[in-house]
Design an enzyme around this catalytic site. Structure first.
Site, PDB file in Angstrom:
ATOM      1  N   CYS A 174     -18.383   2.601  -6.377  1.00 25.31           N
ATOM      2  CA  CYS A 174     -17.951   4.100  -6.769  1.00 25.31           C
ATOM      3  C   CYS A 174     -17.339   4.351  -5.294  1.00 25.31           C
ATOM      4  O   CYS A 174     -17.795   4.066  -4.057  1.00 25.31           O
ATOM      5  CB  CYS A 174     -19.079   4.442  -6.528  1.00 25.31           C
TER       6      CYS A 174
ATOM      7  N   CYS B  33     -20.478   5.351  -2.533  1.00 23.95           N
ATOM      8  CA  CYS B  33     -21.400   4.326  -2.391  1.00 23.95           C
ATOM      9  C   CYS B  33     -20.894   3.729  -1.091  1.00 23.95           C
ATOM     10  O   CYS B  33     -21.042   3.245  -0.334  1.00 23.95           O
ATOM     11  CB  CYS B  33     -21.584   3.274  -3.996  1.00 23.95           C
TER      12      CYS B  33
ATOM     13  N   ASP C 167      23.572  -2.478   0.929  1.00 24.55           N
ATOM     14  CA  ASP C 167      23.682  -3.442   1.497  1.00 24.55           C
ATOM     15  C   ASP C 167      24.667  -4.518   0.216  1.00 24.55           C
ATOM     16  O   ASP C 167      24.371  -4.388  -0.834  1.00 24.55           O
ATOM     17  CB  ASP C 167      23.665  -4.743   2.466  1.00 24.55           C
TER      18      ASP C 167
END
Length: 703
Positions: free
Chosen positions: A15, A18, A396
């Protein structure tokens, strides 16, 4: 300052809180100078010295395993229910059910019932308490601290059953978060498994199977039918169709022959090929893609930075609110202590920022992974978000909206010579020329199978054309100005030439000093898909589509009209393109530039988002652009913009929902309508909905 930088992959990083704690623990190692933890890719980079044992000790609280980034290792697939924490949760659930059965039969205050609930809390929450209590002693307030305080508080005021339910639901919530993050990371892992670990290398007449790490640039690689290409290389012998969908996202196999480039991870379909290895394993296109995708997932998007900053102040604020809810009413209006402590605990539980913290990274990681699978490399969360806000796209022309190689469109005879004769004379002279238009004439002549004439005494006429002798007659090929100088061009032919030039075609006249025999018109063909792509972009709400080209005004205008572009800027040098992008940004805000990444590098760099075409073949495109379309076509552009917009919407939905639900739950706690288990259920529900909503991005398909 030590410059030693080591990268490691992580297993078991569950997580976001953590991850933050793991990073902090590593920073506390004295020999470590800097740490960069990439939660999305489950990777860590460390400047300084630290052994794997020290790193695993820093992550022991979450059971994090560490191994070197360049070490190929199969991910341990542990079935969901076989994971230790999930097994504990199941045992905890069994005790929870027994506890409720016991409270119905012998009463909830009986020692036996309390013991069963206490066992449920200890078995399911042991890991949680270990971390939570440690955090509490260091005054670190994260989700586990909040939960620990809430559960211990529930037990103190005699709400054992509620405490056990909170433990179980929190474990379920953690398991779901971990599962969803794994699902999102899977998109990178599937990229890493694309290229094989070994290749067949030919030395002399012998063939050996060699690990890719031991293959040198210049080795000859043998690629048999049905095999995956292990390294980037250049075909020496043979021809085959190669499916390079894994690299470029192109679903149609590409024909390869001597001189063509092959990419590691692509699949050889039916032919036999020998290719010279051109890049080491860490420099291959697929290795670069993996590296860039992982870097992209670690770069925090603006919305993620905001959420992370917000969460930093939000958690202590929730603890203060919980404290006030628990003590102010009993102190000032003599309310019941246990009732208001209970409500304060409910505030702690509902205030858990799980859903809020995960709302952005899971969406970003999922979207970038999905794009990479479809041949679009997005180099960071910030670029993903900015693409969703684009107002203008500048293109371009050559090689982007057009094919990039000229083709003969008209062959016209103005004399007794046939059209095939005109083409034969033109190709006989142009055989000696280096001009790009010459190759178009030679290709057309070969295709039409015209008679080959022999030309002598070839001479180039700088900037105008060329001449040569065929059958003792001097023939000229070149621009209308060349023939104008020799003899005036008849008015009727002048009108024809002007009409063709207005269509964006280049006209080359063929004739002698006395007579114009005919002409050939050549044009850079517009890609078949360009028109539909421009229309799709306009439907997506792009305000303005602009073409920037070095070509002349008439060619530019003809193509612009054909494609329905909003504006055409022609006769531009590279610095003019840069100025054009700057002025578009001033007028419209968010502007993307789409080019091939080589001559367009300044314009790509100055646009809000630089998008390079054909990233698979050019390192420049991968380096200069914010987004690389790996295949050499624009088809992926509308998909990328749609994905970015969908991601922005998902992030907004996630943050609004997570925050709105917290606010509603907090308001319901004050009158006592929300119980502890309902509070954790609301938090778990929010996390689950946010995760599932983000995983919808995996379903965004390229059409």
């Amino acid at each position: 300052m030590s410059e030693t930088k080591n990268e490691y992959r992580l297993q078991g990083l569950s997580c976001t809180s953590c991850a933050a704690k793991f990073e902090k623990n590593i920073r506390d190692i004295q020999t470590v100078e800097d740490v960069q933890l990439n939660f999305g890719a489950s990777k860590i980079a460390i400047v300084g010295e630290a052994s794997i044992e020290q790193l695993e000790a820093a992550g022991a609280f979450d059971g994090i395993k560490v191994y070197p980034a360049n070490e190929k290792r199969k991910e341990e697939k542990i079935p969901f229910l076989h994971k230790r924490e999930n097994k504990n949760s199941m045992v905890s659930l069994a005790f929870l059910i027994f506890g409720y059965a016991s409270s119905l039969t012998i009463g909830e205050d009986s020692p036996a019932t309390i013991l069963i609930f206490a066992l449920s809390i200890l078995i399911g929450g042991f890991h949680l308490f270990k971390v939570g209590l440690k955090n509490l002693t260091k005054l670190q307030f994260d989700m586990k601290t909040l939960m620990t305080v809430a559960i211990i508080g529930a037990a103190i005021i005699g709400e054992w059953g509620e405490g056990a339910v909170v433990v179980f639901l929190f474990a379920v919530s953690e398991a779901l978060e971990s599962y969803s993050m794994e699902k999102a990371r899977q998109s990178i892992r599937s990229l890493m498994d694309i290229a094989p670990d070994t290749a067949i290398i030919k030395r002399g007449k012998n063939e050996f199977e060699v690990d890719v790490e031991d293959i040198q640039v210049g080795d000859v690689m043998v690629i048999k039918p049905g095999q995956k290409v292990a390294m980037d290389g250049e075909v020496l012998n043979g021809q085959s169709s190669i499916n390079q969908a894994a690299i470029t996202g192109e679903s149609i196999p590409v024909h390869k022959q001597a001189g063509d480039e092959v990419f590691a991870g692509s699949l050889n379909e039916e032919g036999f090929l020998e290719a010279r290895v051109t890049k080491r394993t860490e420099d291959t296109t697929i290795a670069k893609i993996i590296h860039l995708v992982e870097e992209a997932q670690s770069e925090r998007a603006p919305s993620q930075q905001f959420v992370d900053q917000f969460a930093k102040y939000y958690t202590p604020a929730i603890m203060m609110i919980a404290l006030f809810v628990a003590i102010l009413p009993p102190f000032f209006i003599g309310a019941d202590w246990s009732e208001w402590i209970y409500r304060g605990l409910a505030v702690l539980v509902v205030g858990c920022p799980c859903a809020l913290v995960i709302s952005t990274p899971v969406a970003i990681v999922t979207a970038i992974g999905n794009a990479a699978k479809n041949g679009v490399l997005i180099k960071g969360g910030i670029h993903l978000e900015e693409t969703g806000r684009l107002n203008v796209i500048a293109f371009d022309k050559t090689g982007t909206l057009t094919e990039g190689k000229p083709d003969v469109t008209n062959v016209v005879s103005l004399s007794d010579l046939s059209e095939k004769d005109i083409l034969a004379v033109a190709s006989a002279i142009e055989k000696f020329s280096q001009h790009p238009l010459a190759s178009a004439i030679l290709r057309k002549a070969a295709k039409e199978n015209v008679e080959e004439y022999i030309a002598d005494d070839f001479q180039s006429i700088t900037g105008q054309g060329a001449k040569a002798i065929l059958n003792e007659t001097t023939y000229f090929i070149g621009s209308p100005t060349l023939f104008d100088e020799m003899k005036a061009i008849p008015e009727k032919i002048q009108y024809e030439i002007i009409a063709l030039q207005q269509q964006g075609k280049t006209v080359m006249l063929i004739g002698t000093e006395e007579e114009i025999k005919g002409y050939v018109a050549v044009a850079d063909q517009v890609r078949e898909s360009s028109l539909s792509i421009i229309q799709k972009l306009q439907k997506l709400g792009i305000e303005k589509t602009v073409m920037l080209t070095g070509d002349n005004q008439s060619t530019g205008k003809a193509i612009g009209k054909q494609l329905g572009l909003s504006e055409v800027k022609a006769d531009l040098m590279p610095q003019d393109k840069l100025e054009a992008i700057k002025s578009l940004r001033e007028q419209y805000g968010k502007v993307a530039m789409v080019g091939d990444g080589i001559n367009d590098a300044p314009a790509l760099a100055s646009a809000t988002i630089g998008i390079a075409m054909g990233g698979a073949g050019t390192d420049t495109a991968l380096e200069t652009a914010d987004i690389a379309l790996m295949a050499d076509d624009l088809e992926k552009l509308p998909y990328t913009i749609a994905l970015s917009r969908k991601t922005l919407n998902v992030i907004k939905q996630n943050v609004t929902f997570a925050f709105g639900l917290k606010l509603l739950a907090l308001l319901l706690i004050i009158p006592g309508w929300l119980t502890l288990w309902m509070a954790i259920f609301a938090d778990m529900g929010a996390t689950l909905i946010v995760v599932l909503n983000s995983l919808r991005l995996l379903k965004t398909k390229y059409h």
